[in-house]
Design an enzyme around this catalytic site. Structure first.
Site, short mmCIF file in Angstrom:
data_model
loop_
_atom_site.label_atom_id
_atom_site.label_comp_id
_atom_site.label_asym_id
_atom_site.label_seq_id
_atom_site.Cartn_x
_atom_site.Cartn_y
_atom_site.Cartn_z
N ARG A 173 43.00 30.97 34.13
CA ARG A 173 43.18 30.65 35.55
C ARG A 173 42.15 29.60 36.00
O ARG A 173 42.50 28.45 36.22
CB ARG A 173 43.07 31.95 36.37
N HIS B 59 29.70 34.96 38.66
CA HIS B 59 30.73 33.97 38.29
C HIS B 59 30.05 32.60 38.41
O HIS B 59 29.93 32.05 39.50
CB HIS B 59 31.90 34.12 39.26
N CYS C 189 37.04 23.68 39.89
CA CYS C 189 37.91 24.00 41.01
C CYS C 189 38.44 22.69 41.58
O CYS C 189 37.67 21.76 41.83
CB CYS C 189 37.12 24.77 42.08
P1 HMG Z 1 48.63 26.78 53.91
O1 HMG Z 1 49.26 25.43 53.80
O2 HMG Z 1 47.58 26.97 54.97
O3 HMG Z 1 49.72 27.93 54.02
O4 HMG Z 1 48.00 27.12 52.49
P2 HMG Z 1 50.82 28.20 55.08
O5 HMG Z 1 50.90 29.67 55.23
O6 HMG Z 1 50.62 27.35 56.31
O7 HMG Z 1 52.17 27.70 54.33
C1 HMG Z 1 52.39 26.32 54.05
C2 HMG Z 1 53.27 26.19 52.83
O8 HMG Z 1 52.62 26.79 51.70
C3 HMG Z 1 54.62 26.89 52.96
O9 HMG Z 1 55.54 26.15 52.16
C4 HMG Z 1 54.40 28.21 52.29
O10 HMG Z 1 55.59 28.76 51.77
C5 HMG Z 1 53.47 27.80 51.16
P3 HMG Z 1 56.51 25.03 52.79
O11 HMG Z 1 57.27 25.77 53.87
O12 HMG Z 1 55.63 23.96 53.36
O13 HMG Z 1 57.33 24.60 51.61
N1 HMG Z 1 52.61 28.93 50.70
C6 HMG Z 1 52.60 29.41 49.45
N2 HMG Z 1 53.29 29.08 48.34
C7 HMG Z 1 53.04 29.78 47.22
N3 HMG Z 1 52.15 30.78 47.15
C8 HMG Z 1 51.44 31.16 48.24
C9 HMG Z 1 51.68 30.45 49.45
N4 HMG Z 1 51.14 30.55 50.69
C10 HMG Z 1 51.74 29.63 51.44
N5 HMG Z 1 50.57 32.15 48.15
C11 HMG Z 1 47.05 28.50 50.76
C12 HMG Z 1 47.22 28.30 52.27
C13 HMG Z 1 45.94 29.49 50.54
C14 HMG Z 1 48.34 28.99 50.19
C15 HMG Z 1 46.69 27.13 50.14
O14 HMG Z 1 45.58 26.63 50.80
C16 HMG Z 1 46.42 27.21 48.67
O15 HMG Z 1 47.28 27.52 47.86
N6 HMG Z 1 45.18 26.88 48.25
C17 HMG Z 1 44.84 26.85 46.85
C18 HMG Z 1 43.56 27.58 46.68
C19 HMG Z 1 43.21 27.66 45.21
O16 HMG Z 1 43.99 28.09 44.39
N7 HMG Z 1 41.96 27.23 44.88
C20 HMG Z 1 41.48 27.37 43.57
C21 HMG Z 1 41.20 28.81 43.23
S1 HMG Z 1 39.75 29.45 44.03
C22 HMG Z 1 38.50 29.11 42.93
O17 HMG Z 1 38.69 28.44 41.93
C23 HMG Z 1 37.14 29.73 43.18
C24 HMG Z 1 36.83 30.92 42.28
O18 HMG Z 1 36.94 30.56 40.91
C25 HMG Z 1 35.42 31.39 42.57
C26 HMG Z 1 34.45 30.19 42.56
O19 HMG Z 1 34.16 29.63 41.51
O20 HMG Z 1 34.06 29.84 43.69
C27 HMG Z 1 37.78 32.10 42.55
MG MG Z 2 35.41 29.53 39.80
#
Ligand code: HMG
Ligand code: MG
Length: 302
Positions: free
Chosen positions: A15, A207, A240
């Site tokens: 992931r 992490h 990320c």
């Molecule tokens: P948003 O645009 O604010 O969501 O995104 P929304 O509710 O306004 O919806 C907008 C559109 O997104 C809609 O689609 C929804 O259906 C779709 P449209 O009508 O425009 O076609 N949507 C989704 N589709 C699939 N799955 C969902 C989903 N939710 C809404 N769950 C959201 C908010 C959080 C979804 C967006 O900002 C996002 O996907 N962000 C990605 C975040 C991410 O994956 N970041 C990387 C992982 S975190 C990380 O790496 C850190 C970690 O490792 C710890 C560290 O190291 O810090 C964990």
């Molecule tokens: Mg991370």
């Protein structure tokens, strides 16, 4: 110094590692990677994310990857779910654990999940309740626990606040994340101690991304606090997409080499782990980003 006799490692490579790859990695390769990790003895694997495919295209095949797994008893498979939509999409794939992820900095919260810290907690609350009702364990992550790509240094008070909010909505375990790998041992200890005000030692993990080469030192400093759970990434994959320039998590191979050298049990077969790292590195056309893996692979050539 009293070190734990056993450490639990969660490999987040499939992931956190692969999410940052620009070219699509086929689901079959992701599945094979998970299989190789479990064959090497990993008992916890962070498989994928149910996030917007517009935001993170590499994770668009989350359902296919989950459906293709040959699950082993005793192995737990986790997935990221940032909101209700993600949780509902993940549910049919029967994850053992979901991860909700907040940030200790406001700017990163906005860039990563498009909402404020407070809004993110409001979004997570029903996800936590629904997961628990379905018998699914809930882990949380606090990004940017020591530094933020947009705001610079992050105070332990921010970690304290987010950990309190996460505990308040019933998140069972908290991962303290140095997302951009800027932390050094004492700063990381302060961040961990802030989270430890709200979570027991058994419910907290480190992490650490390795951008500045500090992640192994940060792991050791965290072990010294009594923390015994860590996220690591096979072959040091990753970063990320919303933390430009940040590199992958500390390599699983490096952490396992260190722990085994300290007489700490992980249940992992280091040689098989190196094979798993070589498999995904070969696919990506690069060498494993792990000093221990490189050394062990060179030794095989002797
Ligand atoms: P948003 O645009 O604010 O969501 O995104 P929304 O509710 O306004 O919806 C907008 C559109 O997104 C809609 O689609 C929804 O259906 C779709 P449209 O009508 O425009 O076609 N949507 C989704 N589709 C699939 N799955 C969902 C989903 N939710 C809404 N769950 C959201 C908010 C959080 C979804 C967006 O900002 C996002 O996907 N962000 C990605 C975040 C991410 O994956 N970041 C990387 C992982 S975190 C990380 O790496 C850190 C970690 O490792 C710890 C560290 O190291 O810090 C964990
Ligand atoms: Mg991370």
């Amino acid at each position: 110094m009293n070190y734990p006799s056993r450490v639990k490692i969660v490999d987040v490579g499939p992931r956190d590692g692969l999410q940052n790859e620009k070219s699509p990695v086929p689901a079959s390769v992701k599945i094979e990677l998970v299989h190789r990790l479990q064959d090497a003895g990993l008992k916890e694997i962070e498989v994928t994310s149910f996030v917007s495919p517009k935001w993170v295209p590499q994770m668009a095949d989350a359902l296919d990857v989950m459906a293709g797994l040959r699950r082993l008893p005793g192995v737990r498979y986790s997935v990221l779910t940032p909101n209700r939509q993600g949780f509902e999409a993940a549910l049919p794939s029967k994850p053992d654990e979901i991860v909700v992820f907040a940030s200790a900095s406001e700017s990163f919260s906005q860039r990563n999940i498009n909402c404020s810290i407070a809004e993110s907690i409001e979004r997570f609350a029903p996800v936590v309740d629904a997961a628990k009702a379905a018998g699914i364990y809930v882990r949380g992550a606090i990004s940017c626990a020591v530094g933020c790509p947009y705001e610079g240094e992050v105070a332990p008070a921010q970690v304290d606040m987010v950990a309190r909010l996460m505990a308040g909505i019933g998140v069972l375990h908290i991962g303290v994340a140095d997302t951009i790998g800027v932390g050094t041992p004492l700063k990381v200890q302060r961040a961990m101690e802030a989270a430890l005000k709200h979570y027991a030692l058994a419910d907290i993990s480190g992490h650490f991304h390795d951008t500045y080469g500090q992640a192994l030192a940060n792991t050791l400093a965290t072990l010294q606090l009594g923390v015994w759970q860590f996220d690591t990434s096979i072959a040091g994959l990753g970063g990320c997409p919303y933390a430009k320039g940040a590199t992958g998590n500390v390599a699983t191979e490096d952490v396992v080499y260190m722990l085994h050298g300290m007489g700490i049990d992980t249940g992992i077969d280091l040689e098989k782990l190196v094979d798993a790292g070589q498999f995904i590195s070969d696919f990506l056309g690069r060498k494993p980003n792990s000093r221990a893996a490189t050394a062990l692979l060179n030794r095989r050539l002797d």
